[in-house]
Design an enzyme around this catalytic site. Structure first.
Site, short mmCIF file in Angstrom:
data_model
loop_
_atom_site.label_atom_id
_atom_site.label_comp_id
_atom_site.label_asym_id
_atom_site.label_seq_id
_atom_site.Cartn_x
_atom_site.Cartn_y
_atom_site.Cartn_z
N LYS A 10 15.49 5.05 15.25
CA LYS A 10 15.98 4.78 13.90
C LYS A 10 17.47 5.12 13.78
CE LYS A 10 11.45 5.47 11.68
NZ LYS A 10 10.75 6.13 10.53
N TYR A 50 8.64 -3.17 6.74
CA TYR A 50 7.85 -2.11 6.10
C TYR A 50 7.07 -2.63 4.88
CZ TYR A 50 9.68 1.73 8.95
OH TYR A 50 9.98 2.60 9.96
N ASN A 113 13.36 10.47 10.50
CA ASN A 113 12.54 11.15 11.50
C ASN A 113 12.67 10.55 12.90
OD1 ASN A 113 11.19 8.81 10.96
ND2 ASN A 113 9.29 9.76 10.29
N HIS A 116 10.07 5.38 15.28
CA HIS A 116 8.90 4.69 14.73
C HIS A 116 7.93 4.38 15.85
CE1 HIS A 116 6.44 1.70 12.62
NE2 HIS A 116 6.51 1.00 13.75
N GLU A 127 3.99 -6.02 14.66
CA GLU A 127 5.34 -5.44 14.75
C GLU A 127 6.10 -5.96 15.98
OE1 GLU A 127 4.83 -1.19 14.53
OE2 GLU A 127 4.31 -1.26 12.39
P1 IDP Z 1 4.73 6.97 10.40
O1 IDP Z 1 6.14 6.47 10.69
O2 IDP Z 1 4.49 8.34 10.97
O3 IDP Z 1 3.67 5.95 10.78
P2 IDP Z 1 4.32 6.13 7.63
O4 IDP Z 1 3.45 6.81 6.65
O5 IDP Z 1 3.85 4.81 8.19
O6 IDP Z 1 4.65 7.17 8.81
O7 IDP Z 1 5.73 5.91 6.93
C1 IDP Z 1 6.70 5.06 7.49
C2 IDP Z 1 8.04 5.74 7.41
O8 IDP Z 1 8.39 5.92 6.05
C3 IDP Z 1 8.09 7.15 8.01
O9 IDP Z 1 8.29 7.17 9.40
C4 IDP Z 1 9.28 7.74 7.27
O10 IDP Z 1 10.53 7.28 7.83
C5 IDP Z 1 9.10 7.13 5.89
N1 IDP Z 1 8.34 8.01 5.00
C6 IDP Z 1 7.00 8.25 5.02
N2 IDP Z 1 6.64 9.10 4.04
C7 IDP Z 1 7.77 9.38 3.36
C8 IDP Z 1 8.04 10.22 2.24
O11 IDP Z 1 7.17 10.87 1.65
N3 IDP Z 1 9.35 10.28 1.83
C9 IDP Z 1 10.35 9.57 2.45
N4 IDP Z 1 10.13 8.78 3.50
C10 IDP Z 1 8.86 8.68 3.97
MG MG Z 2 3.36 4.05 10.03
#
Ligand code: IDP
Ligand code: MG
Length: 134
Positions: A10, A50, A113, A116, A127
């Site tokens: 990312k 997304y 984070n 992905h 994807e």
């Molecule tokens: P994942 O990437 O671990 O699969 P997902 O729930 O699919 O997590 O969420 C996609 C992305 O959205 C996350 O990697 C993160 O960058 C962002 N994200 C998820 N939850 C939050 C939140 O509560 N606040 C801000 N960003 C979030």
């Molecule tokens: Mg996800």
């Protein structure tokens, strides 16, 4: 039998010059990189990727972030690639991710984070197609 997953480095990690370290880890974990692109998504492309999260409160911030700079999109191949890559990345929130995982090592916040990974075979196929159609 080998499986494929989609991985993204990312914008936060690309800006911190972590592409090399993350790719080294990917290779050390036994994945073969079978396709790779460096690209800068538009807001619309980030929203498309997304779309599953479009009703979530974090969707607008997430898609701003994902279109804020260059990313690396890759397909990774190995046995159980999907679950293995998610284990190597760690939990979504870097603060809750296991020590030694990529998100714990390199993630900044639940949004920023570092990486992905696809979460299931159907989403992985969708994807991979999103970035590497034909
Ligand atoms: P994942 O990437 O671990 O699969 P997902 O729930 O699919 O997590 O969420 C996609 C992305 O959205 C996350 O990697 C993160 O960058 C962002 N994200 C998820 N939850 C939050 C939140 O509560 N606040 C801000 N960003 C979030
Ligand atoms: Mg996800």
């Amino acid at each position: 039998m080998n499986e494929q997953t989609l991985a993204i480095i990312k914008p936060d990690a690309v800006k911190k010059n972590l592409i090399g370290k993350i790719i080294q880890r990917i290779e050390e974990e036994g994945f073969t990189i079978t396709a790779m692109k460096l690209l800068h998504l538009t807001k619309e492309e980030a929203q498309g990727f997304y779309v599953v999260h479009k009703e979530r409160p974090f969707y607008d911030g997430l898609t701003d972030f994902m279109s804020s700079g260059r990313i690396v999109a890759m397909t990774l191949e190995r046995e159980r690639a999907i679950s293995t890559w998610r284990k190597v990345m760690g939990a979504t929130d870097p603060a809750k991710a296991e020590p030694g995982t990529i998100r714990r090592l390199f993630g900044f916040s639940v949004e920023r984070n570092a990486t992905h990974g696809s979460d299931a075979p159907d989403t992985a196929a969708w994807e991979i197609d999103y970035f590497f159609k034909e």
